[in-house]
Design a protein around this motif. Structure first.
Motif, short mmCIF file in Angstrom:
data_model
loop_
_atom_site.label_atom_id
_atom_site.label_comp_id
_atom_site.label_asym_id
_atom_site.label_seq_id
_atom_site.Cartn_x
_atom_site.Cartn_y
_atom_site.Cartn_z
N ASP A 141 7.44 -6.30 38.03
CA ASP A 141 7.57 -4.87 38.20
C ASP A 141 6.84 -3.94 37.29
O ASP A 141 6.38 -3.00 37.53
CB ASP A 141 9.05 -4.63 38.38
N ILE A 142 6.88 -4.46 36.10
CA ILE A 142 6.03 -3.58 35.00
C ILE A 142 4.66 -3.39 35.39
O ILE A 142 4.10 -2.31 35.38
CB ILE A 142 6.31 -4.14 33.71
N VAL A 143 4.22 -4.64 35.77
CA VAL A 143 2.80 -4.62 36.19
C VAL A 143 2.49 -3.76 37.48
O VAL A 143 1.71 -2.91 37.41
CB VAL A 143 2.07 -6.16 36.38
N ALA A 144 3.44 -3.97 38.44
CA ALA A 144 3.23 -2.98 39.49
C ALA A 144 3.64 -1.57 39.32
O ALA A 144 2.67 -0.50 39.88
CB ALA A 144 4.37 -3.33 40.62
N TRP A 145 4.38 -1.18 38.35
CA TRP A 145 4.55 0.19 38.09
C TRP A 145 3.52 0.83 37.43
O TRP A 145 3.19 1.96 37.67
CB TRP A 145 5.75 0.19 37.20
N THR A 146 3.00 -0.02 36.27
CA THR A 146 1.77 0.33 35.67
C THR A 146 0.42 0.76 36.63
O THR A 146 -0.22 1.64 36.31
CB THR A 146 1.60 -0.73 34.69
N ILE A 147 0.46 -0.21 37.51
CA ILE A 147 -0.83 -0.02 38.44
C ILE A 147 -0.56 1.36 39.22
O ILE A 147 -1.60 2.09 39.24
CB ILE A 147 -0.89 -1.24 39.45
N ALA A 148 0.53 1.70 39.58
CA ALA A 148 0.92 2.91 40.43
C ALA A 148 0.77 4.09 39.49
O ALA A 148 0.11 5.09 39.87
CB ALA A 148 2.40 2.75 40.84
N ASP A 149 1.12 3.91 38.33
CA ASP A 149 0.85 5.12 37.27
C ASP A 149 -0.41 5.24 37.02
O ASP A 149 -0.99 6.38 37.07
CB ASP A 149 1.64 4.58 35.99
N LEU A 150 -1.43 4.26 36.62
CA LEU A 150 -2.54 4.49 36.48
C LEU A 150 -3.62 4.64 37.63
O LEU A 150 -4.69 5.33 37.26
CB LEU A 150 -3.19 2.98 35.64
N ARG A 151 -3.36 4.63 38.69
CA ARG A 151 -4.01 5.16 39.92
C ARG A 151 -3.88 6.51 40.04
O ARG A 151 -4.63 7.14 40.78
CB ARG A 151 -3.67 4.41 41.38
N ARG A 152 -2.89 7.37 39.19
CA ARG A 152 -3.09 8.71 39.06
C ARG A 152 -4.13 9.15 38.37
O ARG A 152 -4.36 10.58 38.12
CB ARG A 152 -1.72 9.28 38.69
N LEU A 153 -4.78 8.40 37.49
CA LEU A 153 -5.69 8.93 36.30
C LEU A 153 -7.01 9.85 37.03
O LEU A 153 -7.18 10.83 36.64
CB LEU A 153 -6.46 7.75 35.85
N THR A 154 -7.49 9.37 38.07
CA THR A 154 -8.55 10.10 38.88
C THR A 154 -8.19 11.44 39.00
O THR A 154 -8.89 12.46 39.07
CB THR A 154 -9.13 9.31 40.26
N ALA A 155 -6.77 11.53 39.78
CA ALA A 155 -6.35 13.09 40.14
C ALA A 155 -6.01 13.93 38.82
O ALA A 155 -6.02 15.13 38.94
CB ALA A 155 -5.17 12.78 40.91
N LEU A 156 -5.65 13.25 37.77
CA LEU A 156 -5.06 13.96 36.51
C LEU A 156 -6.49 14.61 35.79
O LEU A 156 -6.44 15.44 35.16
CB LEU A 156 -4.25 13.00 35.70
N ASP A 157 -7.53 13.81 35.74
CA ASP A 157 -8.88 14.26 35.29
C ASP A 157 -9.98 14.13 36.29
O ASP A 157 -10.90 13.15 36.43
CB ASP A 157 -9.14 13.21 33.93
#
Length: 340
Positions: A141-157
């Motif tokens: 679950d931690i791996v899956a949650w982290t993947i979802a989190d880090l997929r936001r990086l492009t939109a954030l920057d």
């Protein structure tokens, strides 16, 4: 395995086996390694001694370092997370005026925390942002949650101004971190290798580095004592050069990464004497172990007089700069000593 039976490579023998051009490259990189001051080396002074992120930059300048790594919450009331945008821009300008590169760090990957850290990093003109997940749950679950989190990086920057690093921070193993990177597939996301954090995930330093090395662009430098803990390993951070970690062997491998130019862009000097981290992964753990909730890293102030403890931390930070430079100089000298 018991830690005291763990075999470590001889770094001098490793250098001796290198071809001449690699030894030449290693010597040059050891003498010019991009060393950064890290705020955690002054953790207690920033919590109890009135030290600020600007003081850290001044320390870095005096020590002739390449830059500074500052956590968004370092410095209590003077930390970056409490600054308005104008103050963040002023801080970034002050760091730049000192001839330093600025890296920002945060201890989360969740949506709100990551977005705020990106905002801070962009406002200061930082070039890099480090993060790591701090979730409670099954590893899958931690791996899956982290993947979802880090997929936001492009939109954030969206303009791609920042490099992002994901740090092994005591719970996830090297293969799990690589799985996250490959799933996110963001070319601006890489790994930050910490000299000791793999211990708590029940990994050995050199095998962990070997696994992570294709993805490592930044490093936290520290030493620690490794202690058995409930079928796993805890670590107690100590003076660099006084612990159990093969520091020079890791430096050699890290400095050799990258052909035409160094792959590792920053070595953060993160002396953490007195910091304790318990085991989070174990020799006999189940296939998808549960990671308990945990706070961001902190060091207990201890029972000594406050002024004495703060001064000891300052002395340790200065000493680490000297120790690491001596290690790098010894590596360079060894590489140059061999016939070319």
């Amino acid at each position: 395995m018991p830690w005291d039976t763990a075999p470590f490579a001889d770094w001098r023998a490793r250098i001796a086996q290198l071809p001449a051009h690699s030894r030449t490259r290693l010597a040059a990189r050891a003498r010019s390694a991009p060393l950064f001051a890290h705020a955690y080396a002054f953790h207690l002074n920033m919590r109890f001694g009135g030290m600020t992120p600007l003081h850290l930059a001044e320390f870095a300048r005096k020590q002739r370092l390449f830059g500074v790594k500052v956590h968004v919450e370092d410095g209590e009331g003077a930390n970056l997370a409490r600054m308005a945008d104008a103050a963040l821009r002023a801080y970034g300008t002050a760091v730049s005026d000192l001839g330093l590169e600025l890296h920002v760090e945060t201890s989360t990957t969740d949506a709100a925390g990551l977005a705020d850290a990106v905002r801070i990093a962009l406002a200061t003109g930082a070039t890099s942002l480090r993060c790591y997940p701090r979730y409670e749950g099954r590893v899958s679950d931690i791996v899956a949650w982290t993947i979802a989190d880090l997929r936001r990086l492009t939109a954030l920057d969206p303009e791609g101004k920042l490099r992002f690093t994901l740090e092994q921070h005591e719970d996830l193993k090297s293969d799990e971190l690589i799985d996250i990177l490959e799933a996110v597939a963001n070319p601006r996301l890489s790994l930050l290798f910490d000299f000791g954090n793999m211990i708590n995930a029940y990994e050995m330093p050199l095998p962990a580095l070997d696994a992570q090395s294709p993805h490592v662009t930044e490093v936290h430098v520290k030493d620690c004592l490794v202690m058995p803990d409930r079928g796993g390993w805890a670590h107690l951070a100590c003076q660099s050069g006084g612990g159990h970690l093969p520091m020079q062997a890791m430096f050699v491998d890290l400095l050799l990464l990258g052909d035409d130019r160094p792959q590792v862009l920053a070595f953060g000097l993160e002396e953490e004497e007195g910091y304790f981290a318990p085991a989070l992964r174990f020799a006999a753990e189940e296939a998808d172990p549960f990671i308990p909730a945990r706070s961001a890293s902190f060091t207990d102030i201890g029972t000594s007089q406050l002024a004495e403890r703060l001064q000891r931390e300052v002395h340790a930070a200065h000493r680490q700069v000297e120790t690491v430079r001596a290690m790098l100089d010894e590596i360079a000298t060894e590489a140059e000593r061999m016939p070319q």
